[in-house]
Write an enzyme that holds these catalytic residues in place. Structure first.
Site, mmCIF file in Angstrom:
data_model
loop_
_atom_site.group_PDB
_atom_site.id
_atom_site.type_symbol
_atom_site.label_atom_id
_atom_site.label_comp_id
_atom_site.label_asym_id
_atom_site.label_seq_id
_atom_site.Cartn_x
_atom_site.Cartn_y
_atom_site.Cartn_z
ATOM 1 N N ASP A 29 0.829 -1.220 0.000
ATOM 2 C CA ASP A 29 0.000 0.000 0.000
ATOM 3 C C ASP A 29 0.860 1.266 0.000
ATOM 4 O OD1 ASP A 29 -2.343 1.437 -0.026
ATOM 5 O OD2 ASP A 29 -2.671 1.299 2.136
ATOM 6 N N ARG A 42 -0.454 9.022 -9.933
ATOM 7 C CA ARG A 42 -0.520 7.825 -9.078
ATOM 8 C C ARG A 42 0.118 6.607 -9.753
ATOM 9 N NH1 ARG A 42 -3.922 7.347 -4.912
ATOM 10 N NH2 ARG A 42 -4.264 5.173 -5.439
ATOM 11 N N ASN A 77 -10.933 -2.650 -5.186
ATOM 12 C CA ASN A 77 -10.150 -1.757 -6.052
ATOM 13 C C ASN A 77 -10.807 -1.507 -7.418
ATOM 14 O OD1 ASN A 77 -6.947 -2.963 -4.781
ATOM 15 N ND2 ASN A 77 -8.064 -1.107 -4.194
ATOM 16 N N TRP A 78 -11.840 -2.298 -7.763
ATOM 17 C CA TRP A 78 -12.583 -2.053 -9.013
ATOM 18 C C TRP A 78 -13.304 -0.717 -8.972
ATOM 19 C CZ3 TRP A 78 -11.100 -5.009 -12.809
ATOM 20 C CH2 TRP A 78 -10.736 -6.335 -12.575
ATOM 21 N N ARG A 197 2.274 -4.332 6.628
ATOM 22 C CA ARG A 197 1.562 -3.301 5.878
ATOM 23 C C ARG A 197 2.345 -1.998 5.923
ATOM 24 N NH1 ARG A 197 -4.763 -1.963 4.960
ATOM 25 N NH2 ARG A 197 -4.379 -0.456 3.308
HETATM 26 C C1 IPE Z 1 -5.282 -2.649 0.077
HETATM 27 O O1 IPE Z 1 -4.983 -1.319 -0.154
HETATM 28 C C2 IPE Z 1 -5.307 -3.405 -1.221
HETATM 29 C C3 IPE Z 1 -4.017 -3.572 -1.871
HETATM 30 C C4 IPE Z 1 -2.863 -3.179 -1.402
HETATM 31 C C5 IPE Z 1 -4.039 -4.231 -3.145
HETATM 32 P P1 IPE Z 1 -6.125 -0.219 -0.376
HETATM 33 O O2 IPE Z 1 -5.423 1.054 -0.616
HETATM 34 O O3 IPE Z 1 -7.073 -0.671 -1.406
HETATM 35 O O4 IPE Z 1 -6.873 -0.236 1.032
HETATM 36 P P2 IPE Z 1 -7.648 0.896 1.799
HETATM 37 O O5 IPE Z 1 -8.612 1.500 0.818
HETATM 38 O O6 IPE Z 1 -6.637 1.899 2.257
HETATM 39 O O7 IPE Z 1 -8.298 0.213 2.956
HETATM 40 C C1 IPE Z 2 -1.457 0.235 -3.357
HETATM 41 O O1 IPE Z 2 -1.252 1.606 -3.402
HETATM 42 C C2 IPE Z 2 -1.691 -0.373 -4.705
HETATM 43 C C3 IPE Z 2 -3.051 -0.896 -4.913
HETATM 44 C C4 IPE Z 2 -4.026 -0.851 -4.070
HETATM 45 C C5 IPE Z 2 -3.310 -1.519 -6.197
HETATM 46 P P1 IPE Z 2 -2.474 2.598 -3.445
HETATM 47 O O2 IPE Z 2 -2.852 2.823 -4.871
HETATM 48 O O3 IPE Z 2 -3.581 2.144 -2.575
HETATM 49 O O4 IPE Z 2 -1.805 3.910 -2.860
HETATM 50 P P2 IPE Z 2 -2.431 4.894 -1.802
HETATM 51 O O5 IPE Z 2 -2.878 4.080 -0.639
HETATM 52 O O6 IPE Z 2 -3.566 5.590 -2.479
HETATM 53 O O7 IPE Z 2 -1.319 5.823 -1.437
HETATM 54 MG MG MG Z 3 -4.033 2.423 -0.614
#
Ligand code: IPE
Ligand code: IPE
Ligand code: MG
Length: 249
Positions: A29, A42, A77-78, A197
């Site tokens: 993350d 991003r 994530n979708w 994490r």
């Molecule tokens: C968790 O991260 C999912 C992955 C790392 C693939 P997210 O960024 O989706 O989680 P939240 O929204 O902070 O809980």
């Molecule tokens: C994790 O990084 C990657 C995925 C969830 C695919 P993020 O895209 O969630 O990055 P932040 O949490 O917005 O910084």
């Molecule tokens: Mg994230």
């Protein structure tokens, strides 16, 4: 020798190689925030995140970690913008195309946690190819959690289990934790010993809900694109400082 490599070597030496976690799971993350801090899109964070995937997979194999589980894309994530999802899928395809031979040469078995049917055709086919090519490898299992959700995994397991009960393959009174866990995507694997994490968030975000009953958690503030092997070694050292009791004294 530079100060930096000296630090890395001394961190590496501090790891007790006889007490390694068998199974390490990572919620990758913080890609977006890493990029934002650098005034980058991003997706630049996701791209740099792939570099850390390569690095952590390599050092895990070298250390002798038997199971490495990486959360790459959640069922939630979708809901992200379509363009970001497209880039993530493209990076997955690129990663597999570039790294598959190296992974295979290093005897890594690729396994997917999640429902692949929902993936677009190209990444889906690339993933099936990688699974098939590496299916007989046995040095390290690389679980990639893709379109993964812990609750949906449990519900899918219950559906399959009920079907096996209806078909008289399983008797209700025989169902126990061992049988149930074999209906999960991690069937026949040990539960994670260590879950890491990065990014400062202290939540599970629907990851491995059943499997983490006695897992040790390490939360770190660095974003995934800066989670180098040095950070990984620190997390393992932190894990080795914990006293695991599993409910005992
Ligand atoms: C968790 O991260 C999912 C992955 C790392 C693939 P997210 O960024 O989706 O989680 P939240 O929204 O902070 O809980
Ligand atoms: C994790 O990084 C990657 C995925 C969830 C695919 P993020 O895209 O969630 O990055 P932040 O949490 O917005 O910084
Ligand atoms: Mg994230």
């Amino acid at each position: 020798m530079s100060m930096n490599s000296k630090n890395i070597n001394s961190l590496y030496d501090s790891i007790d190689k006889d007490r390694l976690p068998k199974h390490v799971a990572i919620i990758m993350d913080g890609n977006g925030r890493w990029a934002k801090n650098r005034f980058l899109p991003r997706t630049a964070g996701h791209r740099e995140g792939v570099e850390r995937v390569k690095e952590i997979v390599e050092v895990s194999g070298n250390l002798g970690i038997e199971f490495l589980t990486l959360f790459a894309f959640s069922t939630e994530n979708w809901t992200r913008p379509k363009e970001e999802i497209n880039v993530l899928m493209k990076l997955l395809v690129e990663y597999l195309r570039k790294e598959l031979n190296t992974l295979h040469d290093n005897n890594v078995k690729i396994n997917i946690l999640g429902n692949l049917e929902k993936l677009p055709q190209l990444p889906r086919e690339e993933v099936y190819y990688a699974i098939n090519k590496t299916r007989n490898n046995n040095k390290m299992v690389l679980n990639i959690a893709l379109n993964y959700g812990g609750r949906s995994e449990i519900i899918k397991a219950i559906q399959s289990l009920i079907k096996d009960v209806q078909d008289a393959h399983v008797a209700i009174e025989d169902i126990d934790e061992n049988i149930f866990s074999n209906y999960l995507f991690t069937s026949n694997q040990p539960d994670p010993d260590l879950l890491i994490r990065p990014s400062g968030e202290k939540r599970i975000s629907n990851f491995l809900l059943y499997q983490i009953a006695y897992t040790e958690f390490v939360f770190t503030d660095v974003y995934w694109p800066e989670f180098t092997k040095e950070e990984f070694y620190k997390s393992i050292i932190e894990f080795q400082s914990r006293k695991r009791r599993f409910g005992g004294v």
